[in-house]
Write a protein that holds these residues in place. Structure first.
Motif, mmCIF file in Angstrom:
data_model
loop_
_atom_site.group_PDB
_atom_site.id
_atom_site.type_symbol
_atom_site.label_atom_id
_atom_site.label_comp_id
_atom_site.label_asym_id
_atom_site.label_seq_id
_atom_site.Cartn_x
_atom_site.Cartn_y
_atom_site.Cartn_z
ATOM 1 N N ALA A 273 39.490 41.795 39.154
ATOM 2 C CA ALA A 273 40.839 41.356 38.812
ATOM 3 C C ALA A 273 41.505 42.530 37.916
ATOM 4 O O ALA A 273 41.671 42.597 36.719
ATOM 5 C CB ALA A 273 41.271 40.026 38.342
ATOM 6 N N TYR A 274 41.264 43.725 38.205
ATOM 7 C CA TYR A 274 41.551 44.874 37.415
ATOM 8 C C TYR A 274 42.828 44.947 36.885
ATOM 9 O O TYR A 274 43.132 45.590 35.741
ATOM 10 C CB TYR A 274 40.985 46.377 38.123
ATOM 11 C CG TYR A 274 39.654 46.290 38.705
ATOM 12 C CD1 TYR A 274 38.648 45.773 37.993
ATOM 13 C CD2 TYR A 274 39.371 46.435 40.224
ATOM 14 C CE1 TYR A 274 37.216 45.806 38.274
ATOM 15 C CE2 TYR A 274 38.016 46.333 40.524
ATOM 16 C CZ TYR A 274 36.916 46.020 39.527
ATOM 17 O OH TYR A 274 35.749 46.017 40.006
ATOM 18 N N ASN A 275 43.783 44.753 37.747
ATOM 19 C CA ASN A 275 45.453 44.754 37.413
ATOM 20 C C ASN A 275 45.517 43.829 36.292
ATOM 21 O O ASN A 275 46.357 44.161 35.453
ATOM 22 C CB ASN A 275 46.240 44.629 38.774
ATOM 23 C CG ASN A 275 46.133 45.567 39.568
ATOM 24 O OD1 ASN A 275 45.871 46.707 39.410
ATOM 25 N ND2 ASN A 275 46.706 45.332 40.998
ATOM 26 N N GLU A 276 44.842 42.779 36.650
ATOM 27 C CA GLU A 276 45.240 41.596 35.321
ATOM 28 C C GLU A 276 44.609 41.920 34.070
ATOM 29 O O GLU A 276 45.350 41.735 32.909
ATOM 30 C CB GLU A 276 44.646 40.258 35.999
ATOM 31 C CG GLU A 276 45.401 39.599 37.063
ATOM 32 C CD GLU A 276 45.057 39.978 38.236
ATOM 33 O OE1 GLU A 276 44.521 41.192 38.470
ATOM 34 O OE2 GLU A 276 45.327 39.178 39.280
ATOM 35 N N ALA A 277 43.439 42.748 34.098
ATOM 36 C CA ALA A 277 42.637 43.164 33.023
ATOM 37 C C ALA A 277 43.611 44.036 32.285
ATOM 38 O O ALA A 277 43.443 44.045 31.086
ATOM 39 C CB ALA A 277 41.254 43.577 33.244
ATOM 40 N N VAL A 278 44.306 45.203 33.178
ATOM 41 C CA VAL A 278 44.963 46.392 32.466
ATOM 42 C C VAL A 278 46.091 45.909 31.826
ATOM 43 O O VAL A 278 46.351 46.095 30.751
ATOM 44 C CB VAL A 278 45.054 47.348 33.598
ATOM 45 C CG1 VAL A 278 46.076 48.389 32.858
ATOM 46 C CG2 VAL A 278 43.841 47.972 33.867
ATOM 47 N N ALA A 279 46.645 44.681 32.361
ATOM 48 C CA ALA A 279 47.914 44.333 31.854
ATOM 49 C C ALA A 279 47.572 43.369 30.668
ATOM 50 O O ALA A 279 48.432 43.696 29.893
ATOM 51 C CB ALA A 279 48.523 43.399 32.914
ATOM 52 N N GLY A 280 46.605 42.537 30.721
ATOM 53 C CA GLY A 280 46.194 41.956 29.509
ATOM 54 C C GLY A 280 45.883 42.905 28.253
ATOM 55 O O GLY A 280 46.396 42.692 27.063
ATOM 56 N N TRP A 281 45.171 44.193 28.540
ATOM 57 C CA TRP A 281 45.178 45.057 27.693
ATOM 58 C C TRP A 281 46.569 45.903 27.010
ATOM 59 O O TRP A 281 46.660 45.694 25.637
ATOM 60 C CB TRP A 281 44.411 46.338 28.036
ATOM 61 C CG TRP A 281 44.371 47.690 27.165
ATOM 62 C CD1 TRP A 281 44.917 48.736 27.157
ATOM 63 C CD2 TRP A 281 43.379 47.822 26.251
ATOM 64 N NE1 TRP A 281 44.377 49.583 26.381
ATOM 65 C CE2 TRP A 281 43.572 49.014 25.598
ATOM 66 C CE3 TRP A 281 42.348 47.015 25.756
ATOM 67 C CZ2 TRP A 281 42.829 49.464 24.364
ATOM 68 C CZ3 TRP A 281 41.506 47.481 24.460
ATOM 69 C CH2 TRP A 281 41.888 48.707 24.014
ATOM 70 N N GLY A 282 47.385 46.002 27.797
ATOM 71 C CA GLY A 282 48.701 46.336 27.515
ATOM 72 C C GLY A 282 49.361 45.316 26.786
ATOM 73 O O GLY A 282 50.007 45.656 25.582
ATOM 74 N N MET A 283 49.269 44.034 26.905
ATOM 75 C CA MET A 283 49.863 43.004 26.326
ATOM 76 C C MET A 283 49.454 42.790 24.856
ATOM 77 O O MET A 283 49.992 42.455 23.962
ATOM 78 C CB MET A 283 49.751 41.626 27.107
ATOM 79 C CG MET A 283 50.840 41.470 28.248
ATOM 80 S SD MET A 283 50.287 40.254 29.443
ATOM 81 C CE MET A 283 50.724 38.828 28.121
ATOM 82 N N MET A 284 47.975 42.871 24.784
ATOM 83 C CA MET A 284 47.484 42.729 23.635
ATOM 84 C C MET A 284 47.995 44.026 22.419
ATOM 85 O O MET A 284 48.336 43.491 21.376
ATOM 86 C CB MET A 284 45.874 43.124 23.714
ATOM 87 C CG MET A 284 45.049 42.833 22.493
ATOM 88 S SD MET A 284 43.013 43.183 22.702
ATOM 89 C CE MET A 284 43.280 44.960 22.929
ATOM 90 N N LEU A 285 48.183 45.085 22.881
ATOM 91 C CA LEU A 285 48.503 46.334 22.088
ATOM 92 C C LEU A 285 50.069 45.868 21.945
ATOM 93 O O LEU A 285 50.330 46.221 20.734
ATOM 94 C CB LEU A 285 48.472 47.838 22.766
ATOM 95 C CG LEU A 285 46.833 47.885 23.204
ATOM 96 C CD1 LEU A 285 46.796 49.528 23.917
ATOM 97 C CD2 LEU A 285 46.089 47.896 21.955
#
Length: 577
Positions: free
Chosen positions: A240-252
């Motif tokens: 679920a790469y899109n979700e992982a990248v979105a999570g990274w962005g939200m964390m920052l």
């Protein structure tokens, strides 16, 4: 104690409970009295590597009959006094963990007082959840076990019971350390939230993971760096790469500062999503912002992920330059770093570079591990080198590793875990070499490893798996090697995890062999059989096991009694009779 409950004398019950616990503490110190009714580990440490999988989901402490009843009596006394906090502290101060079978049996004894029975049932339900939450490691282990077996209903039920304990009509837990009080001493920590989130994603239930996230926000729980890292890792693990990248962005965006393992997770995600340039940009950010303050072990994890990703992407020069940077500036490459290159050069059959990496390991004082030597062996056999085992042994000795039966068996097991026909034949070549070498004769561990590897996963068609099984069994018979109880346990578990129907058939063959050879069937045996058969819905075979247990006169306790209870409900009492 039950007589005192019937006389409506809870204070006398509590006095007896306290006296009992004093005696237990005095006589046994800190011994774990939780007991699931399963005997302690059998055999010598020789079997540890193989047997660990067998016992991974089962406590093996000795069972102490009656203790669950004592605790449940104490809880009942507290319920009679409307003292839930007292019952909670009672459970928090003991390691006794009543199983469902023991609870059901005890509740049946309260049928004469239905209001009390219902109240105790409510207490016990909340207390079981609260006790587990109070021990985050215990909770995490349990949730991970359920996720591994894809028991999504059990995970969901456990999670809901915790939410009820936090925000239900009778709360007994809190979601913040700051909210902890004498009346609410149990905190649902970040470890718990993270465990459930990973479990939901591992089971393919993104909807439940999303709901859990909403619950966190609703309870004003701010996800920490560990939770975000686990989320990104879990998404990467299910592609679920899109979700992982979105999570990274939200964390920052939320101002959570990523740590080294967070960088490792998102870098791995980018590589797996074939976004190599983004992975390298993120790696450079890590070097600038976080590398210096990160523990060396975590830095190594990032570097090794980067080198693996670059090699898979075909950017060999960059991977080599990254490795050289580690040599020159640190962190110092470890065996995983070298294995990453060994695997790549083995896959491309570049023996010059394979030799170069091995020489570099010797020069750096890094000894190869099982993965290193297994990789070398595969590469040599791939190009038709009949002397592959001898060459591998020479490399081992050059690194100061003296081959023995245990090492050979471990390398063979590593080959079988690759689950390819080529690896299977490589494992057989190594087994044949051992059989011809008087100094490294295979033993029951070696053959058990091979047999278990055949049924680990569904990579072999049933007919092929059966041919190989017969081959190995014949070899054992010719050498007079017999399986023992521990090895049978390993084989039973492997066969019951084999998804084809033949897995169950083979497991039952092994079980009947144990009976025929008069090998004592113990609690762990019953547990492996019943848990595996019920998980697969094989009620006919489960009924056979239940009938055998009844004929043998065995009295199941603890976890085994729990399984018997579940099996009887599913199979039906008439079928058992």
């Amino acid at each position: 104690m039950l007589a005192l409950i019937q006389r409506n004398d809870p204070d006398a019950v509590l006095r007896l409970y306290e006296r009992f616990m004093q005696l237990v503490t005095k006589s046994e110190g800190t011994e774990d009295v939780s007991g699931d009714g399963l005997e302690e580990g059998e055999g010598s440490t020789e079997y540890d590597a193989l047997a660990s999988a067998t016992y991974s989901s089962v406590d093996t402490m000795p069972y102490k009959p009656g203790r669950a009843t004592v605790l449940l009596s104490g809880i009942t006394a507290c319920a009679m006094k409307d003292d839930f906090l007292g019952a909670l502290h009672m459970c928090l101060n003991t390691v006794i963990r009543p199983q469902h079978y023991a609870i059901t049996t005890f509740m049946n004894k309260l049928k004469g007082n239905r209001p009390l029975q219902r109240k105790v049932e409510e207490y016990v339900s909340l207390l079981r959840s609260a006790t587990m939450v109070a021990h985050p490691t215990e909770l995490s282990k349990r949730v991970n076990q359920l996720a591994t077996s894809r028991s999504i209903r059990s995970i969901e039920k456990l999670y809901q019971s915790i939410m009820d304990g936090i925000s239900g009509p009778a709360p007994c837990m809190v979601a913040h350390e700051s909210a902890k009080t004498v009346e609410m001493p149990v905190v649902f920590t970040e470890v718990g939230w993270t465990s459930f989130m990973v479990a939901f994603l591992k089971c393919g239930r993104k909807d439940l993971a999303a709901q859990m996230w909403d619950d966190m926000i609703g309870l004003d729980v701010q996800p920490g760096v560990s939770t975000w890292t686990a989320y990104i890792d879990a998404c990467d693990g299910i592609s679920a790469y899109n979700e992982a990248v979105a999570g990274w962005g939200m964390m920052l965006e939320q101002g959570v500062k990523p740590e080294a393992l967070s960088y490792r997770a998102i870098i791995s995600t980018y590589f797996n999503a074939r976004q190599t340039d983004k992975a390298m940009d993120t790696f450079r950010t890590f070097l600038e912002d976080a590398a210096k303050e990160s523990p060396e072990r975590q830095q190594l994890a990032v570097y090794n992920t980067v080198m693996h990703g670059l090699l898979i992407a075909g950017r060999v020069d960059e991977a080599t330059a990254t490795f050289q940077k580690m040599v020159d500036e640190g962190p110092r490459p470890d065996v995983v770093s070298y294995n990453t290159f060994l695997k790549f050069w083995a896959r491309t059959s570049n023996f010059k570079m394979l030799s170069s990496v091995m020489n570099d390991m010797v020069a750096a004082g890094i000894k190869g591990d099982i993965f290193s030597f297994s990789t070398i062996l595969s590469a040599l056999l791939k190009v038709g080198r009949d002397d592959a085992p001898e060459l591998m042994i020479a490399l081992m000795r050059k690194q100061g590793v003296e081959p023995n039966v245990a090492i050979y068996s471990a390398i063979m097991d590593q080959q079988l875990r690759e689950q390819t026909v080529e690896a299977l034949h490589t494992a057989m070549r190594l087994l044949q070499r051992m059989e011809l070498d008087p100094t490294s004769q295979p033993n029951e561990v070696t053959y058990t490893s091979f047999l278990a590897g055949i049924y680990r996963g569904s990579w072999l068609p049933p007919a092929v798996a059966e041919d190989w099984r017969r081959n190995i069994v014949d070899r054992m018979k010719r050498r007079g090697i017999k399986l023992n109880r521990v090895t049978y346990h390993i084989l039973l578990k492997a066969c019951l995890e084999y998804p084809e129907p033949e897995g169950v058939e083979t497991a039952m063959i092994y079980y009947r062999e144990m009976v025929k050879q008069k090998i004592h069937i113990i609690s762990i045996t019953w547990y492996i059989l019943l848990s595996g058969l019920l998980r697969r819905g094989e009620l006919g075979a489960a009924n056979e096991i239940l009938a055998d247990m009844a004929r043998s006169g065995v009295q199941p306790t603890g976890a085994v009694a729990e399984l018997v209870y579940k099996a009887r409900k599913r199979v039906g009492r008439r079928a058992i009779a």
